[in-house]
Design a protein around this motif. Sequence first.
Motif, PDB file in Angstrom:
ATOM      1  N   PRO A 195       0.684  -1.378  -0.367  1.00 12.97           N
ATOM      2  CA  PRO A 195       0.192   0.146   0.087  1.00 12.97           C
ATOM      3  C   PRO A 195       0.985   1.256   0.194  1.00 12.97           C
ATOM      4  CG  PRO A 195      -0.012  -0.876   2.129  1.00 12.97           C
ATOM      5  CD  PRO A 195       0.400  -2.346   0.909  1.00 12.97           C
ATOM      6  N   VAL A 196       2.344   1.025   0.949  1.00  9.97           N
ATOM      7  CA  VAL A 196       3.145   2.268   0.937  1.00  9.97           C
ATOM      8  C   VAL A 196       3.782   2.942  -0.636  1.00  9.97           C
ATOM      9  CG1 VAL A 196       5.013   3.140   1.600  1.00  9.97           C
ATOM     10  CG2 VAL A 196       3.538   2.112   2.988  1.00  9.97           C
ATOM     11  N   LEU A 197       4.176   1.970  -1.085  1.00 12.90           N
ATOM     12  CA  LEU A 197       4.110   1.731  -2.703  1.00 12.90           C
ATOM     13  C   LEU A 197       2.821   2.323  -4.067  1.00 12.90           C
ATOM     14  CD1 LEU A 197       6.958   1.730  -4.972  1.00 12.90           C
ATOM     15  CD2 LEU A 197       5.739  -0.987  -5.338  1.00 12.90           C
ATOM     16  N   ALA A 198       1.534   1.929  -3.316  1.00 14.06           N
ATOM     17  CA  ALA A 198       1.473   1.539  -4.219  1.00 14.06           C
ATOM     18  C   ALA A 198       0.654   3.570  -4.206  1.00 14.06           C
ATOM     19  CB  ALA A 198      -0.275   1.381  -3.907  1.00 14.06           C
ATOM     20  N   PHE A 199       0.027   4.201  -2.750  1.00 10.06           N
ATOM     21  CA  PHE A 199       0.233   5.304  -2.582  1.00 10.06           C
ATOM     22  C   PHE A 199       0.613   6.283  -3.130  1.00 10.06           C
ATOM     23  CE2 PHE A 199       0.756   8.863  -0.072  1.00 10.06           C
ATOM     24  CZ  PHE A 199      -0.541   9.614  -0.002  1.00 10.06           C
ATOM     25  N   TRP A 200       3.029   6.145  -3.278  1.00 14.55           N
ATOM     26  CA  TRP A 200       3.528   7.597  -3.072  1.00 14.55           C
ATOM     27  C   TRP A 200       3.458   7.167  -4.530  1.00 14.55           C
ATOM     28  CZ3 TRP A 200       4.241  11.474  -0.506  1.00 14.55           C
ATOM     29  CH2 TRP A 200       4.049  11.245   0.661  1.00 14.55           C
ATOM     30  N   TRP A 201       2.725   6.180  -5.493  1.00 14.69           N
ATOM     31  CA  TRP A 201       3.120   5.296  -7.340  1.00 14.69           C
ATOM     32  C   TRP A 201       1.746   6.465  -7.676  1.00 14.69           C
ATOM     33  CZ3 TRP A 201       3.833   1.205  -9.910  1.00 14.69           C
ATOM     34  CH2 TRP A 201       3.722   1.011 -12.122  1.00 14.69           C
ATOM     35  N   ALA A 202       1.018   6.948  -6.812  1.00 11.29           N
ATOM     36  CA  ALA A 202      -0.262   7.235  -7.658  1.00 11.29           C
ATOM     37  C   ALA A 202      -0.144   8.382  -6.483  1.00 11.29           C
ATOM     38  CB  ALA A 202      -1.762   6.858  -6.557  1.00 11.29           C
ATOM     39  N   TYR A 203       0.840   9.319  -6.209  1.00  6.45           N
ATOM     40  CA  TYR A 203       0.792  10.328  -5.351  1.00  6.45           C
ATOM     41  C   TYR A 203       2.107  12.006  -6.461  1.00  6.45           C
ATOM     42  CZ  TYR A 203       1.167  14.357  -1.425  1.00  6.45           C
ATOM     43  OH  TYR A 203       0.933  15.319  -1.629  1.00  6.45           O
ATOM     44  N   VAL A 204       3.184  10.392  -6.974  1.00  7.27           N
ATOM     45  CA  VAL A 204       3.939  11.256  -7.865  1.00  7.27           C
ATOM     46  C   VAL A 204       3.298  11.531  -9.050  1.00  7.27           C
ATOM     47  CG1 VAL A 204       5.979  11.290  -8.964  1.00  7.27           C
ATOM     48  CG2 VAL A 204       5.826  10.609  -6.989  1.00  7.27           C
ATOM     49  N   LEU A 205       2.034  10.458  -9.556  1.00  7.60           N
ATOM     50  CA  LEU A 205       1.593  10.909 -10.920  1.00  7.60           C
ATOM     51  C   LEU A 205       0.610  12.251 -10.382  1.00  7.60           C
ATOM     52  CD1 LEU A 205       1.322   7.523 -12.279  1.00  7.60           C
ATOM     53  CD2 LEU A 205       3.108   9.123 -12.941  1.00  7.60           C
ATOM     54  N   THR A 206      -0.128  12.222  -9.836  1.00 13.25           N
ATOM     55  CA  THR A 206      -1.848  13.049  -9.544  1.00 13.25           C
ATOM     56  C   THR A 206      -0.355  14.558 -10.603  1.00 13.25           C
ATOM     57  OG1 THR A 206      -0.583  13.440  -7.544  1.00 13.25           O
ATOM     58  CG2 THR A 206      -2.281  12.537  -7.575  1.00 13.25           C
ATOM     59  N   ARG A 207       0.761  15.186  -9.427  1.00 10.53           N
ATOM     60  CA  ARG A 207       0.969  16.148 -10.588  1.00 10.53           C
ATOM     61  C   ARG A 207       0.807  16.426 -11.715  1.00 10.53           C
ATOM     62  NH1 ARG A 207       0.903  20.455 -11.367  1.00 10.53           N
ATOM     63  NH2 ARG A 207       2.716  21.787 -11.277  1.00 10.53           N
ATOM     64  N   PRO A 208       2.276  15.808 -12.955  1.00  7.94           N
ATOM     65  CA  PRO A 208       1.416  15.801 -14.293  1.00  7.94           C
ATOM     66  C   PRO A 208       0.284  15.423 -14.744  1.00  7.94           C
ATOM     67  CG  PRO A 208       2.423  13.690 -13.679  1.00  7.94           C
ATOM     68  CD  PRO A 208       1.986  14.145 -12.293  1.00  7.94           C
ATOM     69  N   LEU A 209      -0.896  14.570 -13.719  1.00  6.35           N
ATOM     70  CA  LEU A 209      -2.381  15.110 -14.028  1.00  6.35           C
ATOM     71  C   LEU A 209      -2.808  16.042 -14.302  1.00  6.35           C
ATOM     72  CD1 LEU A 209      -4.637  12.254 -15.406  1.00  6.35           C
ATOM     73  CD2 LEU A 209      -5.123  12.458 -12.419  1.00  6.35           C
ATOM     74  N   GLY A 210      -2.928  16.420 -13.218  1.00  2.47           N
ATOM     75  CA  GLY A 210      -4.081  17.524 -12.953  1.00  2.47           C
ATOM     76  C   GLY A 210      -3.561  18.574 -13.924  1.00  2.47           C
ATOM     77  N   ALA A 211      -1.804  19.213 -13.641  1.00  2.00           N
ATOM     78  CA  ALA A 211      -1.336  20.031 -14.238  1.00  2.00           C
ATOM     79  C   ALA A 211      -1.543  20.287 -16.132  1.00  2.00           C
ATOM     80  CB  ALA A 211       0.763  19.673 -14.452  1.00  2.00           C
ATOM     81  N   CYS A 212      -1.308  18.735 -16.492  1.00  2.00           N
ATOM     82  CA  CYS A 212      -1.620  18.814 -18.388  1.00  2.00           C
ATOM     83  C   CYS A 212      -3.173  19.043 -18.405  1.00  2.00           C
ATOM     84  CB  CYS A 212      -1.218  17.412 -18.432  1.00  2.00           C
ATOM     85  SG  CYS A 212       0.282  17.121 -18.639  1.00  2.00           S
ATOM     86  N   PHE A 213      -3.960  18.535 -17.765  1.00  2.00           N
ATOM     87  CA  PHE A 213      -5.232  19.317 -18.432  1.00  2.00           C
ATOM     88  C   PHE A 213      -5.566  20.364 -18.170  1.00  2.00           C
ATOM     89  CE2 PHE A 213      -6.472  14.597 -17.366  1.00  2.00           C
ATOM     90  CZ  PHE A 213      -6.520  14.391 -19.332  1.00  2.00           C
ATOM     91  N   ALA A 214      -4.867  20.709 -16.464  1.00  2.00           N
ATOM     92  CA  ALA A 214      -5.447  22.023 -17.013  1.00  2.00           C
ATOM     93  C   ALA A 214      -4.698  23.355 -17.553  1.00  2.00           C
ATOM     94  CB  ALA A 214      -4.480  23.046 -15.049  1.00  2.00           C
ATOM     95  N   ASP A 215      -3.172  22.899 -18.099  1.00  2.00           N
ATOM     96  CA  ASP A 215      -2.949  23.844 -19.304  1.00  2.00           C
ATOM     97  C   ASP A 215      -3.309  22.863 -20.488  1.00  2.00           C
ATOM     98  OD1 ASP A 215      -0.328  24.552 -18.157  1.00  2.00           O
ATOM     99  OD2 ASP A 215       1.339  23.068 -17.890  1.00  2.00           O
ATOM    100  N   TRP A 216      -3.833  22.313 -20.945  1.00  2.00           N
ATOM    101  CA  TRP A 216      -4.715  21.860 -21.198  1.00  2.00           C
ATOM    102  C   TRP A 216      -5.939  22.953 -22.116  1.00  2.00           C
ATOM    103  CZ3 TRP A 216      -9.965  19.629 -21.838  1.00  2.00           C
ATOM    104  CH2 TRP A 216     -10.380  19.614 -23.161  1.00  2.00           C
ATOM    105  N   ALA A 217      -6.471  23.506 -20.773  1.00  2.00           N
ATOM    106  CA  ALA A 217      -8.086  24.367 -20.620  1.00  2.00           C
ATOM    107  C   ALA A 217      -7.237  25.860 -21.134  1.00  2.00           C
ATOM    108  CB  ALA A 217      -8.217  23.708 -19.197  1.00  2.00           C
ATOM    109  N   GLY A 218      -6.151  25.746 -20.736  1.00  2.00           N
ATOM    110  CA  GLY A 218      -5.769  27.386 -19.898  1.00  2.00           C
ATOM    111  C   GLY A 218      -4.623  28.084 -20.849  1.00  2.00           C
TER     112      GLY A 218
END
Length: 260
Positions: A195-218
């Motif tokens: 679970p710790v590996l799964a959490f931090w894996w997902a945590y790192v990826l939230t950054r480019p995920l949100g940023a890419c879609f926000a940039d796409w909109a803006g």
Amino acid sequence: MARADRRRAGRLDAGLSKVPQVTAVFWAVKVLTTGMGETTSDYLARVLGPVPAVASAALLLAAAFIAQARTRRYVPAVYWAAVVMVSVFGTMAADVAHVALGVPYAASAFAFAVALAVVFWLWRRTEGTLAVETVCGGRREVFYWATVMATFALGTAVGDLTAATLGWGYFPSGLLFAVLIAVPAFGHRLLRMPPVLAFWWAYVLTRPLGACFADWAGVSRQRGGLELGTGPVSLVLGAVILAAVLWLTAAARRPRRAAA
């Protein structure tokens, strides 16, 4: 320490945790903060100029960290304010390395990945665990926020690497990270990924995920975006985050009122 004592200590740490429980709402708000940090950073750098923007973000980040350090438990408004400022400042750190210093995104992504690995190693060696539910202040909280800072900077560099350097564009990059962030969820459930590996894996990826879609909109249509503007996108994301934090604050108060 006996096993029963360790279990009691773990429950005590969880009860005093200064970070939120990992739920679907947590992940949703986390992604929103990453998107807001990306567009807000770009907007402030354009309106204020790079140096004043970075200085202002650094001061607000320091204020947010001080407020978070002074709490004794998880306070939604204080915690998420700190995350938002980490997102804004982390974006600026990665952008400054690329724009001002001329560091390629591939090089900065590697450097931030190494920094994140070092923080993980020190945290694990010092505290014996990377589990976020045990973050209840002191050194663990310092390691936690150092990790958060590193993940934001790394995620920013990786997102810009795929969208700009590799030329994939913001929307396709966002779809890529949406697929990658599902890997730890299925891996944890189906393949018994720790679970710790799964959490931090997902945590790192939230950054480019949100940023890419926000940039796409803006960003402009010439850059493959919807051209809504970084300012309006930041305001909309900020309003949604504020509504979510108000809801989380009300939800956090209900158990205490019931217990009283």
